[in-house]
Design an enzyme around this catalytic site. Sequence first.
Site, mmCIF file in Angstrom:
data_model
loop_
_atom_site.group_PDB
_atom_site.id
_atom_site.type_symbol
_atom_site.label_atom_id
_atom_site.label_comp_id
_atom_site.label_asym_id
_atom_site.label_seq_id
_atom_site.Cartn_x
_atom_site.Cartn_y
_atom_site.Cartn_z
ATOM 1 N N CYS A 204 -20.534 -14.384 36.669
ATOM 2 C CA CYS A 204 -19.152 -15.286 36.530
ATOM 3 C C CYS A 204 -18.175 -13.898 37.060
ATOM 4 C CB CYS A 204 -18.682 -15.798 35.459
ATOM 5 S SG CYS A 204 -19.965 -17.153 35.445
ATOM 6 N N HIS A 344 -9.609 -13.850 32.136
ATOM 7 C CA HIS A 344 -10.785 -14.900 32.488
ATOM 8 C C HIS A 344 -11.032 -16.768 32.087
ATOM 9 C CE1 HIS A 344 -14.949 -15.139 34.059
ATOM 10 N NE2 HIS A 344 -15.311 -15.370 32.162
ATOM 11 N N GLU A 355 -11.793 -12.972 24.209
ATOM 12 C CA GLU A 355 -10.431 -12.252 24.856
ATOM 13 C C GLU A 355 -9.083 -12.517 24.381
ATOM 14 O OE1 GLU A 355 -9.421 -12.308 29.993
ATOM 15 O OE2 GLU A 355 -10.646 -14.239 28.869
ATOM 16 N N LYS A 373 -8.266 -20.822 36.249
ATOM 17 C CA LYS A 373 -9.423 -21.404 35.249
ATOM 18 C C LYS A 373 -8.850 -22.677 34.483
ATOM 19 C CE LYS A 373 -13.191 -18.091 34.934
ATOM 20 N NZ LYS A 373 -12.133 -17.535 34.906
ATOM 21 N N HIS A 378 -13.341 -23.402 36.658
ATOM 22 C CA HIS A 378 -14.387 -21.680 36.604
ATOM 23 C C HIS A 378 -15.554 -22.090 37.930
ATOM 24 C CE1 HIS A 378 -16.848 -18.306 35.189
ATOM 25 N NE2 HIS A 378 -16.659 -18.526 34.129
ATOM 26 N N PHE A 437 -21.895 -14.308 31.893
ATOM 27 C CA PHE A 437 -23.448 -14.658 31.404
ATOM 28 C C PHE A 437 -24.114 -13.240 31.334
ATOM 29 C CE2 PHE A 437 -23.994 -19.337 31.375
ATOM 30 C CZ PHE A 437 -22.622 -19.310 29.842
#
Length: 453
Positions: A204, A344, A355, A373, A378, A437
């Site tokens: 991502c 993010h 975060e 998002k 996402h 990831f």
Amino acid sequence: MTRTAEHGNRHGRGHAHARGHGYEYGPGRRYGHGRGRRGAVDPVAVTGLGVVTPAGTDERTFWEGLCAGRSVARRRAELAGMPVDFACAVEGPPAGLDLDEAVGGRSVWRMARFVKLALIAARQAVDDAGLSPGDWDGGRVGVVLGVGVGGVSVLVDNALRLHAEGPQAVSPLLVPMMIPNAAAGEVAIALGARGPSLAPATACASGATAIALARDLLVSGACDVVVAGGAESVLTPLVLTAFARMGALSTRTGDPAEASRPFAADRDGFVIGEGAAMLVLERNADARARGRTPRALLTGAGSSTDAYHPTAPAPGGRNAQAAVETALEDAGWSPYDIEHVNAHGTSTVLNDAMEATLIERVFPHRPPVTAPKGVLGHTLAAAGAIEAVATVLTLERGIIPPIANLDAPAVEFDLDCVTKTPRSQVVETAVSHSFGFGGHNVALVFQRTSTAG
């Protein structure tokens, strides 16, 4: 009063010092004395933007959708019967975009959906930059296009054909259509870009990684122009079921449009999306020499790896913080110089907690935070590039889009989240976070052109 000192006083935290990944900083304390870890280099200019998302398939409609602050998640017929049956998709005809028509030409038949999205966004960006592939030296033009998965739908279709009909039913185009680097290759072919063509896969964070690598190609002198970004399209029953089985997706099936809610107390997972975004990057001096005013400057980039877990972020975000601090050092800035964070913000329990902790620790003056998002879902490998476009538009327009489905952040998060309606605010500098990831962390730092040195 310096701008950094003004930040600290304005937020009532002028005497606070934050201790980060090996640094101590407060108002007026700069990492690199304006030079950054690379020394004095010509800034990298963003001269073109292209974007294809579930909220809009060009810059205007994308920005309108983002500022509306409403999720575009919908139930999808092709996902019926799956554990999660909704997603954020780029709609097709009659109301949406006909990808085949937009791509055009006889080669469209050999392209998987993610490649079509990337090519449309790349053409938009090149047009926006006022460049013509027929006029440039293609050997000095690079393409860096992050893709995480590739043509999974093509792979699944051919696997089913093999099982049902035998080897002769498998397409000879399966391999070139499914490989992740197909997008970079097709964009390079379409643009006549014969310089480096790269396809970073950092899950991502791939789109942001691509932009950071593009900056390196320009700073090193390897390229004069780089078209960079990310693309992804994996809205298949197999992929959604896989994400659902690992507990990553929201199961708020009663109302899909309320499922993605970054930084909310009751967040329960992300909503999967698709899309692409591309940026045209040039050295600032080169852009201005051809009479082009940059839309923004990319002044810093940083990356790091958690080395902790295949999917979960490292608790506390110390390694992700290192990426942010590297980007700031690269730009020669203090954290107090940052006036906006494009987060993010996936709407997962672990990512948002990590975060939020990172933002609180690195930016004690609490710059306003948004998380696209909530609206877009996402978009995986495309997310970092799409959010880079959103960050540039915020710098240009002085508007910070709201986080969808968020009235206020969870009580344990000390964040200034923009909620409900867009916030009008002149923003000079901003950072965009991307995490993936595998523990991949990337931060990009942007500056409004009118304040560029």
